[in-house]
Design a protein around this motif. Structure first.
Motif, mmCIF file in Angstrom:
data_model
loop_
_atom_site.group_PDB
_atom_site.id
_atom_site.type_symbol
_atom_site.label_atom_id
_atom_site.label_comp_id
_atom_site.label_asym_id
_atom_site.label_seq_id
_atom_site.Cartn_x
_atom_site.Cartn_y
_atom_site.Cartn_z
ATOM 1 N N GLY A 1 1.090 -1.179 0.054
ATOM 2 C CA GLY A 1 0.163 -0.509 0.067
ATOM 3 C C GLY A 1 1.132 0.988 -0.073
ATOM 4 O O GLY A 1 0.421 2.669 0.298
ATOM 5 N N TYR A 2 1.628 1.005 -0.522
ATOM 6 C CA TYR A 2 3.362 1.965 -0.085
ATOM 7 C C TYR A 2 3.031 2.676 -1.651
ATOM 8 O O TYR A 2 2.965 1.910 -3.263
ATOM 9 C CB TYR A 2 4.263 2.409 0.272
ATOM 10 N N LYS B 1 1.265 6.086 2.370
ATOM 11 C CA LYS B 1 0.121 5.434 2.557
ATOM 12 C C LYS B 1 -1.146 6.794 3.489
ATOM 13 O O LYS B 1 -0.480 7.264 3.819
ATOM 14 C CB LYS B 1 1.049 4.654 3.287
ATOM 15 N N ARG B 2 -2.385 5.465 2.563
ATOM 16 C CA ARG B 2 -3.342 6.312 3.010
ATOM 17 C C ARG B 2 -4.180 4.781 3.717
ATOM 18 O O ARG B 2 -4.136 4.294 2.719
ATOM 19 C CB ARG B 2 -4.465 6.424 1.623
ATOM 20 N N GLU B 3 -4.212 5.004 4.511
ATOM 21 C CA GLU B 3 -4.911 3.954 5.496
ATOM 22 C C GLU B 3 -6.766 4.228 6.009
ATOM 23 O O GLU B 3 -6.728 5.142 6.763
ATOM 24 C CB GLU B 3 -4.093 3.407 6.439
#
Lengths: 632, 302
Positions: A443-444, A459-461
């Motif tokens: 996810g990076y 990174k979006r979480e």
């Protein structure tokens, strides 16, 4: 139309009944005997040419002829003849029906919607299906949904067809095409019918494995709608003062002539402003309103058209404006350079601060050089000199020199920053077997590259946005560069946007934005068109993934009585402008709209049955009528 | 009372009242016939009556009493006056008693009409004979020629005893009648004339024997106005031949055309042979026929 076909030709054997019919007719024709004085006159009558004309011979046997005709019509009706339409030779036919927002457009006041027209076309196909044909109905908007599997049950298909409803979302065709492709693995077919108003993407990244029959329903009338709604915080000298917002509205239209109307601005249910509008195809119209929002306020913009407007769902848009507050930033004292750079910005409250004992539970920004800092949670994070735990076996940081080789200039964090002359004392290297793909799988996103590895990651979480500077800025020349405060300013701006303190845009239909509510609580959600469902918040009190298919206000009500309202809007220029794709380009080929009218099989048995009934009535009348032709 | 009235009737064919009225009537023939016997009809020769008939040129030998001297004075040429000669007529009444006449009282009506005409003939001092035909190839029954009122009962009895049934044609009946008939006069054929073949020859046979031909066609109501419909099989009552007719109701109009055409033909045949023709409905009242229709049509006078 060619030669008619028959769905059940085996019933042709019923024609054998003609033999017994004729036989019984003549056997039954036991004429009553009538003794009369003399046959002299009647013989003269029967020898008359007028009695023996072909028409009179026909009249004498008219009952037999009517019965033969009746039997013929009934047998033909039983054989279920049909005029071949040429469109329904396929044994299995998936029908894709567009249910996106533009399909609700009408062509004339009180006229049918595009979806009604598409349903009508699909209905004709279903009504004229032969018994060996199967149809599957699939609708698509933002995503595809299979309404029925392959079936020849007309009732089931008709019911499913009737139940299709509009979703105020843009159309995404590829999901439907992939669903159909999956269906083909178990039940093969070679043709798919697509019914749409043409407002579908012109390019679809899909390799078409079957023939696509792309049919467009007739175009709708002229339309205008709100295609963009946003607000920007108005600071200080800008109009609105503290708590002021500038609301921007874009209105577009499809007609070449100006479409007149009024745009109303409604704040918390009160009309606060209105402006006349007259957009046209070549020229959209942008309006700006100033709004004060000392508290959270709901903004609605509404178009009141003075001319015919084909689509109603794009005439309203909603937005929630939050009251102004400072940005809460946590920067540990060890990162003095960052604290120093942050001090220059207005509207920022930095923690820890001298003389401040209390701190917010959640911060807007966290800048840290410590990977583990559990007591501080922030929406936007910048980790300095820390390799994320899940990347430790991919990256290695050595104390060797490095430099920026390349970076994403379009990244919001690196906007207006020059990194080429920054010297780094830390070197980030890939470990054996690791690469960018592995990072992306985690996810990076790589924003900057060094000689042997990445230097800056993103990174979006969910709602959390994290940036990772894999090198420590204290062991680089970056803090001494003009780019460093710009970096901090960019980060601040990003955080303000994430917190909704700087810019707000209207929520769009599809999936509701994450809503922060009470932890682990069930909420009842009601919305337009009888929408109702229950959803439970997660352990962080967030309500995620709630579908919002229609434009309007959605009310979220918890068990303890608290409730909030969220408005969602269409805000899709493609749907408002109803741009139609004459051709859809796939990976390897293009499919154009089929211009010829759809020819469906046309059953003839209802016509034949009606004719048989008419013949029966004629026969009854003929049998009942009184004799005529007397001369007194 | 009714039984007594019935017992006092002269004939069962009609009542005494009708008989009394018939006695005062006389059949009206259109031409004069010659006969050796004297009867009460006018003849076209210098006869014994006072009724002037015509002039003719004087020839040597004529009786000078009959020369019109006024005409001679004017024209200077002699002309002889002619007077009608009263002669006796032989009235022959021919009754069709075949099977076709057994429907709807046709034979009874025919007998009544023949009885009435025979009374008229007898009371006008004419010789009357009645012939009846019914069965083919069998002898035709006939009465002897009678004259005078005293022969009335004999003729009535003959008529009453006529039995219907048979398939004899009109032509055959006429031939058989002519074998027994002598003399000239008038013949009245009472039949339904529903016979195949051309009646012209039959009429000519009668006319060539010096008989003025009168025809009375007796038809039943269903022959005049058939009420038929649908698909039927007609059976001839005399020959038992059949004829299948479909849509009989639709053909009634055509039937009427042919029936009226037959009437016109019969009328023409009779008129060309110095006679008359009359079509009667067997169900219509006898009194109306005798005292109204036959008077108005010139059949009878008195």
């Amino acid at each position: 139309m060619g030669f008619p076909g028959f769905f059940t030709p085996m019933f042709a054997w019923l024609f054998l009944l003609l033999g017994p019919l004729v036989l019984f007719y003549y056997l039954k024709l036991k004429r009553p005997r009538m003794t009369i004085p003399s046959l002299v006159l009647w013989r003269q009558v029967m020898r008359d040419n007028r009695v023996n004309s072909p028409f009179q011979r026909f009249k004498r046997n008219i009952l037999l002829l009517l019965q033969i005709l009746l039997l013929t019509l009934l047998v033909l009706a039983a054989m279920q003849p049909f005029w071949r339409g040429g469109e329904q030779t396929a044994e299995r036919l998936p029908i894709l029906i567009d249910r996106s927002a533009s399909m609700a457009a009408i062509g004339a006041p009180d006229g049918p919607t595009r979806l009604d027209l598409a349903k009508e076309q699909a209905g004709r196909i279903i009504d004229n299906m032969s018994s060996n044909q199967q149809v599957s109905l699939i609708t698509f908007g933002r995503s595809a949904r299979q309404l029925t599997g392959f079936t020849s049950n007309k009732r089931v298909l008709s019911e499913a067809l009737r139940g299709i409803k509009i979703e105020d979302v843009p159309s995404a065709l590829d999901d439907a095409l992939r669903m159909v492709e999956a269906m083909a693995r178990s039940k093969p077919f070679d043709r798919v019918l697509l019914l749409s108003d043409g407002n579908v993407p012109g390019q679809v990244d899909f390799a078409l494995p079957y023939k696509l029959d792309y049919r467009r329903v007739p175009p709708a009338g002229a339309n205008m709608g709100v295609t963009d709604l946003g607000a920007r915080r108005a600071f200080g000298g800008e109009s609105g003062g503290e708590g002021g917002w500038s609301v921007f509205v874009q209105v577009q239209a499809t007609d070449d002539q100006p479409m007149t109307g009024t745009l109303q601005l409604i704040q918390d249910g009160r009309l606060v402003a209105q402006e006349p509008i007259a957009p046209r195809r070549a020229q959209s119209q942008r309006l700006m309103f100033t709004v004060n929002a000392a508290a959270q306020t709901r903004i609605e913009v509404r178009i009141v058209p003075r001319v015919f407007d084909a689509l109603e769902s794009d005439n309203r848009a909603f937005m929630v404006l939050t009251p102004p507050r400072p940005l809460d930033v946590y920067i540990p004292p060890t990162l003095a350079a960052y604290r120093h750079a942050m001090q220059g910005f207005t509207g920022v409250r930095m923690y820890p601060a001298a003389g401040v004992d209390t701190a917010p539970g959640d911060y807007d920004v966290l800048i840290s050089d410590n990977a583990k800092i559990d007591e501080v949670r922030a929406r936007t994070n910048l980790y300095v000199g820390v390799v994320p735990g899940d990347l430790r076996d991919m990256l290695d940081v050595a104390q060797a020199g490095d430099e920026f080789i390349d970076w994403r200039r379009s990244s919001r964090l690196l906007d207006h920053i020059e990194l080429s002359d920054v010297v780094l004392l830390d070197e980030v290297r890939w470990q054996d077997g690791a690469g960018e793909e592995a990072l992306e799988n985690q996810g990076y996103e790589v924003l900057a590259y060094g000689r042997n590895g990445p230097l800056i990651l993103r990174k979006r979480e969910g709602e959390t946005l994290s940036y990772h500077l894999l090198f420590h800025t204290d062991r680089s020349t970056l803090p001494y560069r003009i780019g460093f405060p710009i970096l901090v300013a960019n980060l601040t701006r990003i955080a303000m946007q994430e917190a909704g303190l700087l810019e707000v845009i209207g929520d769009r239909t599809g999936v509701m934005r994450p809503v922060a509510l009470a932890v682990d609580t069930t909420y009842r959600i009601t919305g337009p068109d009888g929408y109702a469902r229950e959803e439970r918040t997660d352990e962080q009190g967030r309500l995620l993934g709630v579908p919002a298919p229609r434009v309007g206000i959605y009310r979220l009500k918890g068990g303890d009585g608290d409730h909030i309202e969220i408005g969602v809007s269409l805000l899709q220029g493609s749907e408002t402008l109803m741009t139609t794709a004459q051709e859809i380009h796939f990976r390897e080929l293009s499919v154009a709209v089929t211009a010829s009218p759809m020819r469906v099989n046309r059953s003839l048995w209802p016509t034949l049955a009606t004719m048989a009934l008419a013949v029966l009535l004629v026969e009854w009348w003929f049998y009942q009528k009184r004799p005529g032709g007397r001369n007194v | 009372m009714a039984v007594e009235a019935e017992r006092s009737r002269v004939t069962s064919l009609f009542s005494n009242d009708v008989l009394a009225r018939v006695e005062r009537l006389r059949m009206n023939t259109s031409r004069r016939f010659t006969n050796r016997s004297s009867g009460e009809h006018l003849a076209g020769r210098a006869g014994s009556s006072n009724e002037f008939a015509d002039y003719r040129n004087y020839v040597v030998g004529d009786d000078l009493r009959y020369v019109d001297w006024n005409v001679f004075a004017r024209l200077r040429r002699p002309y002889v006056k002619l007077y009608h000669h009263e002669e006796q007529m032989h009235l022959v009444l021919l009754v069709d008693a075949s099977s076709s006449m057994l429907f709807e009282g046709k034979l009874q009506r025919a007998k009544q009409l023949v009885a009435a005409l025979s009374v008229m003939g007898l009371f006008n001092n004419e010789r009357v004979s009645i012939h009846a035909f019914n069965q083919a190839n069998s002898a035709t029954s006939h009465s002897r020629p009678c004259r005078g009122r005293g022969s009335m009962r004999e003729l009535f009895r003959f008529l009453e005893e006529i039995e219907g049934g048979g398939d004899e044609l009109v032509e055959q009946g006429v031939r058989a009648m002519l074998k027994h008939h002598r003399g000239r006069g008038a013949v009245v054929v009472v039949s339904d004339f529903l016979t195949p073949g051309d009646l012209r020859r039959t009429m000519n046979m009668l006319y060539s024997r010096g008989l003025e031909v009168f025809g009375i066609q007796v038809l039943g109501p269903t022959e005049i106005d058939p009420e038929v419909s649908g698909d039927l099989r007609f059976v001839d009552s005399e020959t038992n031949e059949t004829l299948d007719v479909s849509g009989a109701g639709d053909l009634v109009g055509l039937y009427q055309q042919y029936r009226l055409g037959m009437e016109r033909e019969l009328e023409q045949l009779c008129r060309q042979r110095m006679g008359r023709y009359l079509m009667v409905d067997a169900q219509s009242p006898l009194e109306t026929l005798l005292f109204d229709r036959m008077r108005r049509t010139g059949w009878v006078v008195g």
